[in-house]
Design an enzyme around this catalytic site. Structure first.
Site, PDB file in Angstrom:
ATOM      1  N   LEU A  47      41.416  40.124  34.380  1.00 43.31           N
ATOM      2  CA  LEU A  47      40.251  40.824  34.914  1.00 43.31           C
ATOM      3  C   LEU A  47      40.052  42.087  34.081  1.00 43.31           C
ATOM      4  O   LEU A  47      41.018  42.758  33.716  1.00 43.31           O
ATOM      5  CB  LEU A  47      40.474  41.208  36.378  1.00 43.31           C
ATOM      6  CG  LEU A  47      40.285  40.114  37.430  1.00 43.31           C
ATOM      7  CD1 LEU A  47      40.738  40.622  38.798  1.00 43.31           C
ATOM      8  CD2 LEU A  47      38.835  39.666  37.499  1.00 43.31           C
ATOM      9  N   ASP A  48      38.798  42.432  33.798  1.00 38.33           N
ATOM     10  CA  ASP A  48      38.508  43.663  33.073  1.00 38.33           C
ATOM     11  C   ASP A  48      39.039  44.862  33.855  1.00 38.33           C
ATOM     12  O   ASP A  48      39.133  44.811  35.088  1.00 38.33           O
ATOM     13  CB  ASP A  48      36.997  43.827  32.888  1.00 38.33           C
ATOM     14  CG  ASP A  48      36.395  42.731  32.023  1.00 38.33           C
ATOM     15  OD1 ASP A  48      37.115  42.203  31.158  1.00 38.33           O
ATOM     16  OD2 ASP A  48      35.202  42.416  32.215  1.00 38.33           O
ATOM     17  N   PRO A  49      39.351  45.980  33.175  1.00 37.40           N
ATOM     18  CA  PRO A  49      39.779  47.188  33.895  1.00 37.40           C
ATOM     19  C   PRO A  49      38.791  47.609  34.982  1.00 37.40           C
ATOM     20  O   PRO A  49      39.197  48.072  36.049  1.00 37.40           O
ATOM     21  CB  PRO A  49      39.865  48.237  32.783  1.00 37.40           C
ATOM     22  CG  PRO A  49      40.235  47.440  31.565  1.00 37.40           C
ATOM     23  CD  PRO A  49      39.467  46.145  31.711  1.00 37.40           C
ATOM     24  N   ALA A  51      37.051  45.711  36.840  1.00 40.80           N
ATOM     25  CA  ALA A  51      37.020  44.743  37.936  1.00 40.80           C
ATOM     26  C   ALA A  51      38.168  44.939  38.918  1.00 40.80           C
ATOM     27  O   ALA A  51      39.234  45.440  38.580  1.00 40.80           O
ATOM     28  CB  ALA A  51      37.049  43.327  37.372  1.00 40.80           C
ATOM     29  N   ARG A 181      30.059  39.331  32.702  1.00 38.48           N
ATOM     30  CA  ARG A 181      29.303  40.355  31.966  1.00 38.48           C
ATOM     31  C   ARG A 181      28.206  39.720  31.116  1.00 38.48           C
ATOM     32  O   ARG A 181      27.086  40.222  31.035  1.00 38.48           O
ATOM     33  CB  ARG A 181      30.248  41.170  31.080  1.00 38.48           C
ATOM     34  CG  ARG A 181      31.121  42.151  31.835  1.00 38.48           C
ATOM     35  CD  ARG A 181      32.088  42.855  30.913  1.00 38.48           C
ATOM     36  NE  ARG A 181      33.114  41.949  30.400  1.00 38.48           N
ATOM     37  CZ  ARG A 181      33.535  41.924  29.141  1.00 38.48           C
ATOM     38  NH1 ARG A 181      32.988  42.716  28.241  1.00 38.48           N
ATOM     39  NH2 ARG A 181      34.499  41.109  28.765  1.00 38.48           N
TER      40      ARG A 181
END
Length: 306
Positions: A47-49, A51, A181
């Site tokens: 997961l992206d930071p 998220a 995204r």
């Protein structure tokens, strides 16, 4: 006086982490590993930071089956800001384009239709996908754009939740390899105003229950207050990572042969095919095998305790 050195241990299972915002998936995985004092750990899809949400952490023998969760369907709740594009397609990037927003709800509902089902998606440059052995995000940080091929993905559900201009909230149920995204950026282009992600929360991985998720601060408090045995009670069984596969129960002799990594003949009265979960006569999870006619071919097996 030096602190006593931690004793790392063999511990197996899946921990359902509710990932906080602002940390990378790898950093938070390492923290979970330390709190459990586990010898081995792996996450199941970064997961992206930015998220938050469900991040299953596989410990010990469960790491052998993490790929099944990487390949699993996922669900997200996402909020997009219309009118601005960023270089990362989320709020952590630099704004690269600003446009006026003249978008009403009916336009959004119409635009969403073209993103449902089987579609092609060009991955974002800010991703961990590799080009010539180097992650794309490293090229992106150097200002280099690499040509990427569109990849097939499936959007099973794309539900409109609310729109209060310029913020749009959607719920997404998608296949592996989907970049939310990029989905938002592409939607912004269809709407003619651009868009980027301001909030992203993963609400489901495979069939894991949301109610079982535990925040890292809660795990930290438990680790400080209780013995490791209490933490271990939070782990879901290793076989939950492959719960989508049909189960096959073996007799004592078959279990013994599989334990040695041998192929085993069986009647196959259920007419099984493809991958299955294997269980011993004592209902212990043995691993995953491939069924080829009436032959069981072991693929990934649990290392049984002596």
């Amino acid at each position: 006086m030096s602190r006593p050195r931690k004793r790392w241990r063999d511990v197996d299972g899946v921990f359902l982490l509710d990932k906080p915002q602002g940390m990378s998936s790898n950093d938070i995985m390492q923290k979970v590993k330390r709190l459990f004092q586990a010898n081995k750990a792996g996450h199941t899809g970064a997961l992206d930071p930015l998220a938050t949400g469900m991040l299953p952490i596989c410990l010990g023998e469960a790491t052998k089956f993490s790929q099944f969760l990487l390949d699993a369907d996922k669900r997200y709740l996402v909020t997009a800001k219309l009118g601005e594009r960023t270089d990362t397609s989320d709020a952590e990037g630099q704004v690269v384009e600003t446009r006026e927003v003249h978008v009403e709800t009916p336009q959004i509902l119409t635009a969403l239709e073209q993103f449902r089902g089987d579609i092609l998606q060009v991955p974002t440059m800010f991703s961990a996908l590799k080009h010539n052995g180097k992650p794309l995000y490293e090229y992106a940080r150097q200002g280099i754009t690499v040509e990427r091929e569109a990849r097939p993905i499936t959007i099973f559900e794309l539900n409109f939740i609310e729109y209060h201009a310029p913020f749009l909230t959607l719920e997404v149920h998608c296949s592996k390899g989907t970049y939310i995204r990029t989905l938002v950026d592409d939607l912004g282009e269809v709407l003619g105003c651009g868009a980027h992600v301001t909030m992203l929360r993963r609400t489901a991985v495979a069939d894991y229950p949301v109610a079982e998720m535990i925040p890292i601060n809660e795990l930290q408090l438990l680790a400080e207050s209780f013995p490791l045995s209490e933490l271990d009670r939070l782990l879901l069984p290793t076989d939950t990572a492959v719960s989508k596969l049909p189960a096959l129960h073996l007799d004592v002799e078959q279990s013994k042969a599989i334990g040695f990594g041998q192929r085993v003949k069986f009647a196959n009265e259920q007419q099984l095919g493809g991958q299955v979960r294997l269980f011993s006569a004592e209902n212990l999870f043995l691993g995953v095998a491939l069924i080829d006619g009436n032959i069981i071919r072991p693929q990934r097996l649990i290392t049984q305790s002596a």
